[in-house]
Design a protein around this motif. Structure first.
Motif, PDB file in Angstrom:
ATOM      1  N   SER A 163      15.595 -39.513   0.930  1.00  0.00           N
ATOM      2  CA  SER A 163      15.473 -38.196   1.540  1.00  0.00           C
ATOM      3  C   SER A 163      16.560 -37.262   1.033  1.00  0.00           C
ATOM      4  O   SER A 163      16.317 -36.061   0.835  1.00  0.00           O
ATOM      5  CB  SER A 163      15.538 -38.308   3.068  1.00  0.00           C
ATOM      6  OG  SER A 163      16.756 -38.879   3.494  1.00  0.00           O
TER       7      SER A 163
ATOM      8  N   GLY B   4      15.669 -36.277  -2.485  1.00  0.00           N
ATOM      9  CA  GLY B   4      14.519 -35.387  -2.379  1.00  0.00           C
ATOM     10  C   GLY B   4      14.910 -33.998  -1.920  1.00  0.00           C
ATOM     11  O   GLY B   4      14.393 -32.996  -2.441  1.00  0.00           O
TER      12      GLY B   4
ATOM     13  N   ASP C 231      14.429 -30.653  -4.070  1.00  0.00           N
ATOM     14  CA  ASP C 231      13.590 -29.598  -3.510  1.00  0.00           C
ATOM     15  C   ASP C 231      14.356 -28.276  -3.443  1.00  0.00           C
ATOM     16  O   ASP C 231      13.820 -27.216  -3.789  1.00  0.00           O
ATOM     17  CB  ASP C 231      13.117 -30.011  -2.115  1.00  0.00           C
ATOM     18  CG  ASP C 231      12.130 -29.015  -1.518  1.00  0.00           C
ATOM     19  OD1 ASP C 231      10.978 -28.981  -1.991  1.00  0.00           O
ATOM     20  OD2 ASP C 231      12.518 -28.267  -0.606  1.00  0.00           O
TER      21      ASP C 231
ATOM     22  N   SER D 165       8.310 -36.020  -5.989  1.00  0.00           N
ATOM     23  CA  SER D 165       8.540 -36.755  -4.757  1.00  0.00           C
ATOM     24  C   SER D 165       8.864 -38.208  -5.039  1.00  0.00           C
ATOM     25  O   SER D 165       8.215 -38.844  -5.874  1.00  0.00           O
ATOM     26  CB  SER D 165       7.299 -36.684  -3.865  1.00  0.00           C
ATOM     27  OG  SER D 165       7.423 -37.566  -2.765  1.00  0.00           O
TER      28      SER D 165
ATOM     29  N   ASP E 153       8.243 -40.526  -3.051  1.00  0.00           N
ATOM     30  CA  ASP E 153       7.200 -41.286  -2.372  1.00  0.00           C
ATOM     31  C   ASP E 153       5.903 -41.180  -3.161  1.00  0.00           C
ATOM     32  O   ASP E 153       5.243 -40.149  -3.161  1.00  0.00           O
ATOM     33  CB  ASP E 153       7.004 -40.756  -0.948  1.00  0.00           C
ATOM     34  CG  ASP E 153       5.941 -41.539  -0.183  1.00  0.00           C
ATOM     35  OD1 ASP E 153       5.407 -42.525  -0.743  1.00  0.00           O
ATOM     36  OD2 ASP E 153       5.660 -41.169   0.966  1.00  0.00           O
TER      37      ASP E 153
ATOM     38  N   ALA F  85       2.610 -40.258  -1.318  1.00  0.00           N
ATOM     39  CA  ALA F  85       2.435 -38.934  -0.722  1.00  0.00           C
ATOM     40  C   ALA F  85       1.154 -38.294  -1.249  1.00  0.00           C
ATOM     41  O   ALA F  85       0.872 -38.319  -2.446  1.00  0.00           O
ATOM     42  CB  ALA F  85       3.633 -38.053  -1.038  1.00  0.00           C
TER      43      ALA F  85
ATOM     44  N   VAL G  81       2.109 -32.378  -2.690  1.00  0.00           N
ATOM     45  CA  VAL G  81       3.353 -32.005  -3.354  1.00  0.00           C
ATOM     46  C   VAL G  81       3.664 -30.563  -2.961  1.00  0.00           C
ATOM     47  O   VAL G  81       2.769 -29.715  -2.936  1.00  0.00           O
ATOM     48  CB  VAL G  81       3.211 -32.106  -4.885  1.00  0.00           C
ATOM     49  CG1 VAL G  81       4.462 -31.558  -5.573  1.00  0.00           C
ATOM     50  CG2 VAL G  81       2.956 -33.537  -5.309  1.00  0.00           C
TER      51      VAL G  81
ATOM     52  N   ASP H 267      12.945 -33.508 -11.878  1.00  0.00           N
ATOM     53  CA  ASP H 267      13.036 -34.940 -11.614  1.00  0.00           C
ATOM     54  C   ASP H 267      14.388 -35.443 -12.081  1.00  0.00           C
ATOM     55  O   ASP H 267      15.075 -34.783 -12.869  1.00  0.00           O
ATOM     56  CB  ASP H 267      11.910 -35.668 -12.358  1.00  0.00           C
ATOM     57  CG  ASP H 267      11.603 -37.040 -11.762  1.00  0.00           C
ATOM     58  OD1 ASP H 267      12.288 -37.430 -10.786  1.00  0.00           O
ATOM     59  OD2 ASP H 267      10.680 -37.702 -12.267  1.00  0.00           O
TER      60      ASP H 267
END
Length: 389
Positions: A62, A65, A69, A161, A163, A166, A169, A195
């Protein structure tokens, strides 16, 4: 493309059958007829150190991420500048991936310092050193987007992501407005993807694992016999094909080879496998997997893992060491795959693709194809003698 994880409860049957096969192959062990998870890790309770580390992967995933983000949104907003937008477009069209720190350095704006801070924060979240350098990279989400981007279509910016399960996106437009995209359907509009440079992160992570395992007595320094030594090398390897989200790139694979060292203590040797990029492709690396001169028995286990952008290598090493250091040499080889799998924190089995496959009781004289316990891959192995000097 990347290989997916399999939850532990789906592994029980495969693990049990492979353990029985190992017994038939001569792996005399008190665990040969034991349940699917015979390792001491099964007894780890909530107050143990391993349980403490169990929550860190979720935090790492998290945290990484959130950093990605936040940076994706900042980059999207910066594209309102026409000259800068053209610079990014040119970079995305001329290379598969671009060092975002180097690219942002051309702006002379606050974006450059934000990207530098993001690199440092991601390195810290992954348990890597401050000397790791830039980690964030930029690439076009799919080759199918090149024509529209070249024609001047406005791109979105999204973070990859961690995950893989998921369904959606989140991408941002030049106003910083979030847009929800289907993770399984490549969008028509061009998308820049932010990334972690997983190849660079994995190389740094391997150094962390070796250092941490050595510090905890799980990887005594190698000693090369003057007359040479026997090894097992991989002549061919393949991972199963899997449909993957368009937003994900190539895999970065590594293996943890485990057994008992010459001192009778459990030993772990990380092996980087940077060539294993895509599922459904047979690779012929001729790579040495096991150096038998450092092992007491002529048997070893292999757990294949994947760097997924959210791995915290220091916490991974601590969690594995916490469990493996409780296992004592009982005069016969004990398969260690289960212990390693049980040591991997629970969160890595629910939303991260870190576990790829495992091989129980590889023997020094193995010569031929060996399928993984999970059925996600196979390797062709052969004994190989390394001449001394």
């Amino acid at each position: 493309m990347r290989s997916r994880h399999t939850p532990r409860n789906l592994l029980a049957g495969a693990i049990t059958s492979i353990t029985l096969v190992a017994a038939v192959q001569g792996a005399a062990s008190p665990a040969a007829g034991a349940p699917a998870h015979p390792s001491p890790a099964a007894a780890v309770n909530a107050s143990s150190p391993a349980a403490t580390y169990a929550s860190s992967p979720a935090r790492t995933a998290s945290e990484v991420g959130r950093i990605e983000d936040r940076t994706a949104r900042a980059l999207a907003v910066s594209l309102t500048d026409a000259r800068w937008r053209s610079t990014v477009r040119t970079a995305a069209l001329t290379g598969d991936e671009v060092d975002l720190h180097a690219l942002a350095g051309r702006t002379g704006t606050r974006l450059a310092s934000s990207v530098a801070a993001a690199d440092r924060d991601i390195a810290a979240a992954k348990g890597l050193g401050t000397d790791t350098g830039s980690l964030l990279r930029l690439r076009l989400g799919s080759d199918s987007m090149r024509a529209d981007l070249k024609a001047g279509a406005e791109p979105l910016v999204a973070a990859a992501s961690p995950d893989e399960d998921a369904g959606t996106v989140t991408a941002y437009d030049s106003h910083g407005t979030p847009r929800t995209l289907d993770a399984r359907r490549t969008p028509d509009q061009p998308v820049y993807v932010l990334d972690v440079d997983e190849s660079k992160a994995l190389a740094a992570g391997m150094s962390v694992l070796r250092r941490e395992f050595t510090a905890r007595g799980l990887s005594a320094p190698r000693t090369t016999a003057a007359a040479g030594f026997w090894t097992t090398r991989i002549t061919a390897v393949e991972l199963s094909d899997d449909e993957e989200p368009w937003i994900k790139g190539d895999a970065e694979i590594y293996s943890l080879v485990t057994g008992f060292g010459l001192d009778g203590k459990v030993r772990v040797d990380p092996v980087d496998m940077p060539y294993l990029d895509n599922d459904g492709t047979v690779y012929h690396p001729n790579q040495i997997l096991v150096n038998w001169s450092t092992y007491k028995y002529n048997l070893a286990d292999v757990v294949m893992m994947e760097e997924d952008g959210s791995t915290n290598y220091r916490d991974l090493a601590k969690a594995i060491a916490t469990v493996l250091l409780t296992i004592a040499d009982q005069g016969a080889y004990i398969p260690l795959v289960n212990a390693v799998l049980d040591a991997v924190p629970d969160d890595w089995w629910t939303d991260d693709p870190d576990y790829v496959d495992s091989w129980y009781t590889l023997a020094r004289n193995d010569n031929g194809r060996r399928n993984g316990a999970r059925g996600n891959g196979w390797m062709t192995l052969e004994p190989y003698y390394v001449q001394g000097f």
